[in-house]
Scaffold this motif. Structure first.
Motif, PDB file in Angstrom:
ATOM      1  N   GLU A  65      31.585  40.340  -6.380  1.00 14.10           N
ATOM      2  CA  GLU A  65      30.254  39.903  -6.832  1.00 14.10           C
ATOM      3  C   GLU A  65      30.023  40.232  -8.300  1.00 14.10           C
ATOM      4  OE1 GLU A  65      27.088  41.922  -4.742  1.00 14.10           O
ATOM      5  OE2 GLU A  65      27.156  43.576  -6.161  1.00 14.10           O
ATOM      6  N   VAL A  66      30.726  41.223  -8.782  1.00 12.73           N
ATOM      7  CA  VAL A  66      30.495  41.652 -10.156  1.00 12.73           C
ATOM      8  C   VAL A  66      31.208  40.730 -11.147  1.00 12.73           C
ATOM      9  CG1 VAL A  66      30.754  43.580 -11.772  1.00 12.73           C
ATOM     10  CG2 VAL A  66      30.249  44.025  -9.374  1.00 12.73           C
ATOM     11  N   ASP A  67      32.328  40.174 -10.727  1.00 14.75           N
ATOM     12  CA  ASP A  67      33.110  39.293 -11.592  1.00 14.75           C
ATOM     13  C   ASP A  67      33.925  38.331 -10.722  1.00 14.75           C
ATOM     14  OD1 ASP A  67      34.850  38.058 -13.277  1.00 14.75           O
ATOM     15  OD2 ASP A  67      35.636  39.891 -14.197  1.00 14.75           O
ATOM     16  N   GLN A  70      33.002  42.863   7.565  1.00 16.45           N
ATOM     17  CA  GLN A  70      31.606  43.264   7.420  1.00 16.45           C
ATOM     18  C   GLN A  70      31.141  44.035   8.663  1.00 16.45           C
ATOM     19  OE1 GLN A  70      27.910  43.298   5.217  1.00 16.45           O
ATOM     20  NE2 GLN A  70      30.034  43.191   4.728  1.00 16.45           N
ATOM     21  N   PRO A  85      33.692  47.029   2.081  1.00 24.42           N
ATOM     22  CA  PRO A  85      33.098  46.247   0.990  1.00 24.42           C
ATOM     23  C   PRO A  85      31.579  46.314   0.948  1.00 24.42           C
ATOM     24  CG  PRO A  85      33.569  44.824   2.843  1.00 24.42           C
ATOM     25  CD  PRO A  85      34.090  46.191   3.220  1.00 24.42           C
ATOM     26  N   CYS A  86      31.001  46.031  -0.202  1.00 22.04           N
ATOM     27  CA  CYS A  86      29.570  45.772  -0.278  1.00 22.04           C
ATOM     28  C   CYS A  86      29.363  44.371   0.295  1.00 22.04           C
ATOM     29  CB  CYS A  86      29.065  45.874  -1.714  1.00 22.04           C
ATOM     30  SG  CYS A  86      29.596  44.556  -2.812  1.00 22.04           S
ATOM     31  N   GLY A  87      28.134  43.922   0.356  1.00 23.93           N
ATOM     32  CA  GLY A  87      27.894  42.630   1.004  1.00 23.93           C
ATOM     33  C   GLY A  87      28.050  41.437   0.079  1.00 23.93           C
ATOM     34  N   GLY A  88      28.482  41.695  -1.148  1.00 25.65           N
ATOM     35  CA  GLY A  88      28.347  40.637  -2.152  1.00 25.65           C
ATOM     36  C   GLY A  88      29.539  39.733  -2.404  1.00 25.65           C
ATOM     37  N   ALA A  89      30.683  40.032  -1.783  1.00 24.81           N
ATOM     38  CA  ALA A  89      31.857  39.206  -2.098  1.00 24.81           C
ATOM     39  C   ALA A  89      31.663  37.782  -1.576  1.00 24.81           C
ATOM     40  CB  ALA A  89      33.095  39.827  -1.475  1.00 24.81           C
ATOM     41  N   GLU A  90      32.120  36.823  -2.345  1.00 26.37           N
ATOM     42  CA  GLU A  90      32.066  35.431  -1.898  1.00 26.37           C
ATOM     43  C   GLU A  90      33.399  34.768  -2.149  1.00 26.37           C
ATOM     44  OE1 GLU A  90      28.891  32.708  -3.182  1.00 26.37           O
ATOM     45  OE2 GLU A  90      27.487  34.168  -2.367  1.00 26.37           O
ATOM     46  N   PHE A 116      29.008  37.151   5.209  1.00 27.68           N
ATOM     47  CA  PHE A 116      30.250  37.683   4.634  1.00 27.68           C
ATOM     48  C   PHE A 116      31.491  37.147   5.352  1.00 27.68           C
ATOM     49  CE2 PHE A 116      33.530  40.784   3.677  1.00 27.68           C
ATOM     50  CZ  PHE A 116      33.234  41.218   2.400  1.00 27.68           C
ATOM     51  N   ALA A 158      34.783  47.310  -7.987  1.00 31.07           N
ATOM     52  CA  ALA A 158      33.902  47.561  -9.137  1.00 31.07           C
ATOM     53  C   ALA A 158      32.973  48.744  -8.883  1.00 31.07           C
ATOM     54  CB  ALA A 158      33.100  46.310  -9.453  1.00 31.07           C
ATOM     55  N   LYS A 159      32.659  48.991  -7.588  1.00 35.64           N
ATOM     56  CA  LYS A 159      31.760  50.096  -7.265  1.00 35.64           C
ATOM     57  C   LYS A 159      32.512  51.310  -6.715  1.00 35.64           C
ATOM     58  CE  LYS A 159      28.129  46.741  -6.239  1.00 35.64           C
ATOM     59  NZ  LYS A 159      27.346  46.098  -5.162  1.00 35.64           N
ATOM     60  N   LYS A 166      32.373  47.532   8.616  1.00 37.77           N
ATOM     61  CA  LYS A 166      31.532  48.397   7.781  1.00 37.77           C
ATOM     62  C   LYS A 166      30.217  48.720   8.494  1.00 37.77           C
ATOM     63  CE  LYS A 166      30.067  49.648   3.361  1.00 37.77           C
ATOM     64  NZ  LYS A 166      30.343  49.567   1.939  1.00 37.77           N
ATOM     65  N   SER A 194      24.972  36.673  -5.067  1.00 41.45           N
ATOM     66  CA  SER A 194      26.180  36.806  -4.265  1.00 41.45           C
ATOM     67  C   SER A 194      25.829  37.126  -2.830  1.00 41.45           C
ATOM     68  CB  SER A 194      27.072  37.887  -4.861  1.00 41.45           C
ATOM     69  OG  SER A 194      26.295  39.013  -5.158  1.00 41.45           O
ATOM     70  N   GLY A 195      26.621  36.599  -1.935  1.00 39.17           N
ATOM     71  CA  GLY A 195      26.437  36.908  -0.528  1.00 39.17           C
ATOM     72  C   GLY A 195      25.424  36.029   0.195  1.00 39.17           C
ATOM     73  N   ASN A 253      25.454  41.933   5.887  1.00 36.89           N
ATOM     74  CA  ASN A 253      25.429  40.543   5.439  1.00 36.89           C
ATOM     75  C   ASN A 253      26.207  39.633   6.392  1.00 36.89           C
ATOM     76  OD1 ASN A 253      25.346  38.140   4.152  1.00 36.89           O
ATOM     77  ND2 ASN A 253      26.474  38.780   2.313  1.00 36.89           N
ATOM     78  N   PHE A 289      27.776  55.585  -8.585  1.00 44.38           N
ATOM     79  CA  PHE A 289      28.542  55.319  -7.348  1.00 44.38           C
ATOM     80  C   PHE A 289      29.403  56.523  -6.951  1.00 44.38           C
ATOM     81  CE2 PHE A 289      28.058  50.915  -9.172  1.00 44.38           C
ATOM     82  CZ  PHE A 289      27.202  50.424  -8.191  1.00 44.38           C
TER      83      PHE A 289
END
Ligand code: SF4
Ligand code: SF4
Lengths: 225, 291
Positions: free
Chosen positions: A174-176, B171, A164-169, B165, A157-158, B174, B232-233, B162, B124
């Motif tokens: 994280e966005v959807d 993670q 990755p960003c830190g938001g995946a779960e 993650f 998404a970004k 990164k 999230s996260g 994070n 971005f």
């Protein structure tokens, strides 16, 4: 293919306001696959317009309306009918609409060319007649060789290029949360190939001059300018 | 003052975080974020200033960072990639250094979809690793195209990681890239499971870069549930939620202090500092630090 969706009928009626005689031009290429502008959808919309009191001058459906080689042979013989029409309604992608307009100009006819669809991206069909997804944004400098054949430019998404960003779960974005995190997919794919070490390499910022619009493709020379 | 200097002196570096408000802060009117930062001044080394956090449009983090600096509080200027292309990012880094900022935290940024302007065009243009690389270049006196600057910046570069993650190795990959691109210190996402944090730190300590444990104070079982569902996260373990729910609402604040102090005590020996994101209970920070 180019994905398309139908504009709401009231929006089409608003675009055709003041034009009584309308010709409907579809596309038996991508729009047919999207069930938005093939021969059948052209006929159905023409019927709806008639029910609203419009006069349909003709219906036509080139095999690929975005390709002048396919559209011209269908539309050129209809030039006189086009002259009769007060407006053309194209059920095709934004490219099909503009090729149709250019052809009318070439025929020396000044007539409004309207669209009945919204173009929603370069789409790849996953389930015929049901589901297509966006996987490539034609960035002009493909990095699929480095990312396990999964495009982060499009599927993250970004559009992140270095992980990755830190938001995946739970592997989801994280966005959807209905979508897989592209970077987890890439990582898993590279792990399956035994190549995760390759992901450690720094990816420099993309050269967006390669995607600067509007691009022109010189087909014979394979050159984009 | 650069955070990196404190880390070098083996200080246990404590930072907190404030978010500028949606509105202008002219005419010296005491802004809430400034008051919050001032209340923490004596307990922390520096204070992060968030950059349009959660993609909600607010006062810019650079202006707010400068106000902090003028009030004698060391700011950590947060900079996200969501709203600026590479020209604007580099230019803002030059501006930040010019205005006296010493520390910058380089982030990707939350997606627009989650904010209050979901119809905006997301930028971005670069990612956080590339931003760090660009910022390091400016520190070395050249822009990302390799052109010389009349004067280089001197910014300490921070990044985030994070530990929650999964897969953790991705993670860490990164994180390593961020270090190679110039990250000099890290602040972690909030973690509520010391075991999980330990697993992370055992793998990350080898990188040799200072890490601050990220602390978000859980104010109520409701907030914990909200975070689990919407942020999230972050994962708040059920046991913690139960523990909090076991006391009457009037005692939530005491319980929050107790739980946070316990986590901080357990995790502190593993890290080089703490980063508090108090979300409205800044007065708890001194109490937690004391205990
Ligand atoms: S990197 Fe992605 S967007 Fe670019 S050409 Fe390849 S698939 Fe398309
Ligand atoms: S969760 Fe994954 S796909 Fe979604 S924005 Fe972050 S890195 Fe990209």
């Amino acid at each position: 293919m180019i994905g398309t969706t139908k504009k709401p009928f009231p929006e089409i009626m608003a675009a055709l306001e003041g034009y009584q005689k309308v010709a409907v031009v579809g596309c038996d290429g991508c729009a047919k696959v999207c069930l938005t502008g093939g021969t059948d959808e052209v006929a159905a919309l023409a019927q709806e317009l008639r029910a609203q009191g419009k006069e349909i001058v003709f219906e036509a459906c080139p095999e690929r309306t975005c390709n002048v080689v396919k559209a011209d042979p269908v539309l050129a013989p209809l030039a006189d009918r086009i002259k009769e029409a007060e407006a053309l309604l194209v059920l095709g992608c934004g490219g099909a609409v503009q090729i149709t307009r250019e052809l009318t100009e070439k025929y020396g006819i000044t007539v409004p060319v309207k669209t009945g669809l919204n173009s929603v991206g370069h789409m790849d069909t996953l389930i015929g007649g049901t589901l297509a997804v966006e996987q490539c944004q034609e960035c002009g400098d493909c990095i699929l060789n480095e990312t396990g054949g999964i495009c982060p430019v499009t599927k993250c998404a970004k559009g992140l290029l270095n992980g990755p960003c830190g938001g995946a779960e739970d592997g989801k974005c994280e966005v959807d949360p209905s979508r897989d995190c592209a970077w987890i997919l890439i990582y898993k794919r590279m792990a399956a190939l035994g190549e995760t070490a390759k992901l450690k390499k720094f990816t420099a910022p993309k050269d967006y001059s390669k995607a600067a619009k509007p691009r022109v493709l010189h087909i014979k020379e394979g050159r984009v300018a | 003052m650069k955070l990196t200097e404190l880390f070098q002196k083996k200080e246990f570096v404590i930072t907190s975080e404030v978010g500028p408000m949606k509105g202008c802060a002219r005419n010296g009117r005491q802004a809430a974020f400034l008051k919050e930062a001032e209340s923490l001044k004596d307990f922390v080394h520096a204070v992060n200033v968030t950059d349009n956090q959660s993609a909600v449009m607010r006062l810019g983090s650079l202006a707010a960072s400068v106000l902090l600096k003028q009030a004698g509080i060391e700011p950590i200027y947060q900079l996200v990639c969501r709203d600026r292309n590479r020209i604007a990012l580099q230019s803002d880094l030059l501006s930040a250094c010019t205005l006296g900022i010493d520390n910058v935290l380089c982030l990707t940024g939350d997606h627009l979809k989650l904010g209050d302007h979901p119809t905006a065009k997301a930028v971005f243009d670069v990612d956080s690793v590339q931003l760090l690389d660009m910022a390091r270049g400016l520190n070395q006196g050249r822009d990302m195209m390799g052109r010389d600057l009349t004067q280089s910046t001197g910014l300490a570069l921070g990044a985030v990681v994070n530990p929650n993650f999964q897969p953790l190795d991705l993670q860490l990959l990164k994180m390593e890239k961020k270090i190679e691109a110039g990250a000099e210190f890290f602040q972690t996402q909030a973690v509520y499971d010391p075991k999980l944090f330990e697993t992370f730190i055992r793998k990350a300590e080898g990188f040799g870069v200072p890490i601050q444990y990220g602390v978000v104070i859980i104010k109520s079982p409701k907030m914990a549930k909200y975070m689990n569902e919407n942020v999230s996260g972050i994962t708040v373990p059920q046991a913690l939620i139960k523990e909090m729910a076991g006391v009457p609402e009037t005692q939530y604040k005491d319980k929050a202090r107790e739980i946070t102090a316990r986590l901080v005590k357990e995790i502190s020996p593993m890290v080089q500092g703490l980063h508090f994101m108090p979300l409205g209970w800044p007065d708890l920070v001194p109490a937690i630090l004391k205990s």
